[in-house]
Each structure stands twice: as structure tokens, then as C-alpha cells.
Design a protein around this motif. Structure first.
Motif, short mmCIF file in Angstrom:
data_model
loop_
_atom_site.label_atom_id
_atom_site.label_comp_id
_atom_site.label_asym_id
_atom_site.label_seq_id
_atom_site.Cartn_x
_atom_site.Cartn_y
_atom_site.Cartn_z
N ILE A 283 13.53 33.32 8.68
CA ILE A 283 13.63 34.76 8.38
C ILE A 283 14.58 35.01 7.22
N LEU A 284 15.67 34.27 7.17
CA LEU A 284 16.61 34.41 6.06
C LEU A 284 15.95 34.05 4.73
N LEU A 285 15.19 32.95 4.73
CA LEU A 285 14.48 32.56 3.50
C LEU A 285 13.40 33.57 3.12
N GLU A 286 12.68 34.07 4.12
CA GLU A 286 11.65 35.09 3.85
C GLU A 286 12.28 36.35 3.25
N SER A 287 13.45 36.75 3.77
CA SER A 287 14.15 37.93 3.24
C SER A 287 14.58 37.70 1.80
N LEU A 288 15.16 36.54 1.57
CA LEU A 288 15.63 36.17 0.23
C LEU A 288 14.48 36.20 -0.78
N LEU A 289 13.34 35.61 -0.38
CA LEU A 289 12.16 35.55 -1.26
C LEU A 289 11.50 36.91 -1.45
N SER A 290 11.79 37.84 -0.53
CA SER A 290 11.24 39.21 -0.61
C SER A 290 12.18 40.15 -1.38
N GLU A 291 13.24 39.58 -1.96
CA GLU A 291 14.21 40.34 -2.75
C GLU A 291 15.03 41.32 -1.92
N ALA A 292 15.18 41.02 -0.63
CA ALA A 292 16.10 41.81 0.19
C ALA A 292 17.53 41.43 -0.20
N TYR A 293 18.49 42.29 0.15
CA TYR A 293 19.89 41.93 -0.10
C TYR A 293 20.31 40.85 0.88
N ILE A 294 20.99 39.83 0.35
CA ILE A 294 21.58 38.80 1.21
C ILE A 294 23.07 38.70 0.87
N PHE A 295 23.84 38.16 1.79
CA PHE A 295 25.30 38.24 1.68
C PHE A 295 25.96 36.88 1.89
N GLU A 296 26.86 36.52 0.96
CA GLU A 296 27.62 35.29 1.14
C GLU A 296 28.95 35.64 1.80
N GLY A 297 29.15 35.09 2.99
CA GLY A 297 30.34 35.40 3.77
C GLY A 297 31.55 34.57 3.38
N LEU A 298 32.65 34.80 4.06
CA LEU A 298 33.89 34.07 3.80
C LEU A 298 33.73 32.57 4.04
N ASP A 299 32.79 32.19 4.91
CA ASP A 299 32.57 30.77 5.22
C ASP A 299 31.59 30.11 4.25
N GLY A 300 31.15 30.87 3.23
CA GLY A 300 30.20 30.32 2.25
C GLY A 300 28.76 30.37 2.71
N CYS A 301 28.53 30.83 3.93
CA CYS A 301 27.18 30.92 4.49
C CYS A 301 26.48 32.18 3.99
N ILE A 302 25.17 32.07 3.84
CA ILE A 302 24.37 33.21 3.41
C ILE A 302 23.73 33.84 4.65
N ARG A 303 23.78 35.18 4.73
CA ARG A 303 23.15 35.88 5.86
C ARG A 303 22.39 37.09 5.35
N ASP A 304 21.47 37.57 6.18
CA ASP A 304 20.68 38.75 5.81
C ASP A 304 20.83 39.80 6.89
N LEU A 305 20.05 40.87 6.77
CA LEU A 305 20.13 41.96 7.75
C LEU A 305 18.86 42.06 8.59
N SER A 306 18.00 41.02 8.52
CA SER A 306 16.79 41.01 9.36
C SER A 306 17.12 40.36 10.68
N GLY A 307 16.16 40.33 11.55
CA GLY A 307 16.34 39.64 12.82
C GLY A 307 15.03 39.61 13.56
N VAL A 308 14.96 38.78 14.57
CA VAL A 308 13.76 38.76 15.42
C VAL A 308 14.00 39.75 16.53
N HIS A 309 13.14 40.71 16.66
CA HIS A 309 13.29 41.69 17.74
C HIS A 309 12.18 41.46 18.77
#
Length: 237
Positions: free
Chosen positions: A100-126
């Protein structure tokens, strides 16, 4: 294939598209780190910081994803492995989290690099996973990573309770068979616990998993650099 993607939500450009909003979020992350380091509960800390900076719900979601305490950051750094450590190893991949994170990234959604260097998005499986236009490209990127780093075996772990998890498992296994990849896919009732307790290298950006696993690798960060992916990345550092 569905004609859908995981792009931006309406209003995301207002929340994340200006220097003013990003500066505010960076200050909020600093405050959040301070409170978490002093053992404030995450929910209380994010409410306090959210009120101070008048953050909207999705901004608070981004804030929580990007923040961590000093001890969490130290612990995650110690357990992070480099590409050289992957050769000949078995790697477990947090299926829905990564896909889902990769799909968001490829869809040009905003993604966020956190303090731990990890990338996260605002999607989720509901409760339900729906395949999107970018699903196959995401799987191909993971295949390129797997081959380039001579990983011995890649095991995809999906949440069994999520509807369509069996379907995506099948898609992954068929893809692996077509391309002669040593991949497995497994459905787990509690994938977070399963991954955290594994002795193998884990790929996930889930904070709880990163805090509890033995070793982890930052796949999304690697793919952005290695494949020079165009991204709407906001660095929260």
C-alpha cells in the motif's frame, strides 16, 4: 485491472503542499519527540501538539507516523541492516504495509520520512484490500530489489482477516512462478506479532514491528534512491 489508485485525498495539497505547513509539521515533530522521550503516551502527546499547532486530523496522522522517542530511534538504528547484509538471507515482508505504501508513492500521494528514516503514508487497509493500477509496478519493484540484492528467499506476510488477502497472496505466488522467484506468501491472523517474533530480517514501516523485531531493512527508502522514483516526499526531520 481496476481504474483506481491511492493518490492524494482532497485537501492534502492544502495540508502538505506549502512550505508554511511543512515548517509547522517539523516543529510539531520536534515537540512530539520531546514528549515521547519523557514518556508521555502517544495519544496524549499528539493531542497536545496537535492543539498547539492547530493541526488537522491527517496532519496529526502524519505527525504520529513520523515521531518517536530518543530510545526508540536509538533501538531502531541499532537493528537496521544494510544492503550488503541481505545477500543469501531469508527476508520477511509486511505485505499490506509495503504494498500500500508503494502504491501510494506511485500514485503521487504525499509520503513522509520520519525521524527513524522510514517512509510512511496516510493510507491503510480498512478491512478490505483492493488492487489498484499501481499494484503490479509495486510488485515488479520488489522483484528488482530481491534479484539485485541476491536475497535467498522472500516471504510475504498478509493479514488473514483482511478480505481479499487470499486473492493478493495468489497474485504474488503466480507472479513469482512466472518470473522464477523464490518467494512464499503466508496469511497470518496476527502478522505484526508474527513479524516481530521472527528471527529473520523484516521489511516494514510499522513502528511497533520496528521496535520489537530483531533486524529490519528500509526498503522504501532504498527504492526511492536506487530506482530514482519521482515522489511527493516530505522530510519531517
Amino acid at each position: 485491472m481496476n481504474s483506481r489508485n491511492r493518490g492524494k485525498n482532497t485537501g492534502d495539497d492544502t495540508l502538505f503542499g506549502s512550505e508554511k505547513q511543512i515548517s509547522k509539521l517539523k516543529l510539531a515533530v520536534e515537540d512530539m519527540r520531546y514528549l515521547l522521550t519523557r514518556e508521555y503516551p502517544e495519544k496524549a502527546a499528539s493531542e497536545l501538539v496537535g492543539n498547539r499547532y492547530r493541526l488537522k486530523t491527517r496532519q496529526i496522522q502524519a505527525l504520529r507516523g513520523a515521531s518517536a522517542s530518543d530510545s526508540q530511534l536509538h533501538n531502531r538504528r541499532l537493528k537496521h541492516v544494510e544492503t550488503l547484509d541481505l545477500k543469501g538471507r531469508t527476508v520477511y515482508l509486511d505485505g499490506f504495509n509495503v504494498l500500500i505504501l508503494l502504491e501510494s508513492l506511485l500514485s503521487e500521494a504525499y509520503i513522509f520520512e520520519g525521524l527513524d528514516g522510514c517512509i510512511r503514508d496516510l493510507s491503510g487497509v480498512h478491512g478490505t484490500y483492493k488492487r489498484v493500477n499501481q499494484t503490479l509496478i509495486a510488485v515488479e519493484l520488489i522483484a528488482a530489489f530481491y534479484q539485485k540484492n541476491q536475497i535467498q528467499k522472500l516471504v510475504w506476510i498478509f493479514d488473514k482477516p483482511v478480505s481479499n488477502s487470499g486473492r493478493i497472496k495468489q497474485i504474488i505466488l503466480e507472479f513469482a512462478e512466472q518470473h522464477q522467484l523464490n518467494w512464499e506468501a503466508d496469511l497470518q491472523f496476527n502478522p505484526d506479532k508474527f513479524l516481530a517474533e521472527s528471527s529473520e530480517i523484516i521489511i516494514s514501516s510499522d513502528a511497533w514491528i520496528l521496535d520489537h523485531c530483531k533486524e529490519w531493512f528500509n526498503l522504501i527508502g532504498y527504492l526511492i534512491r536506487e530506482e530514482k522514483l519521482p515522489v511527493n516526499l516530505i522530510k519531517m526531520l
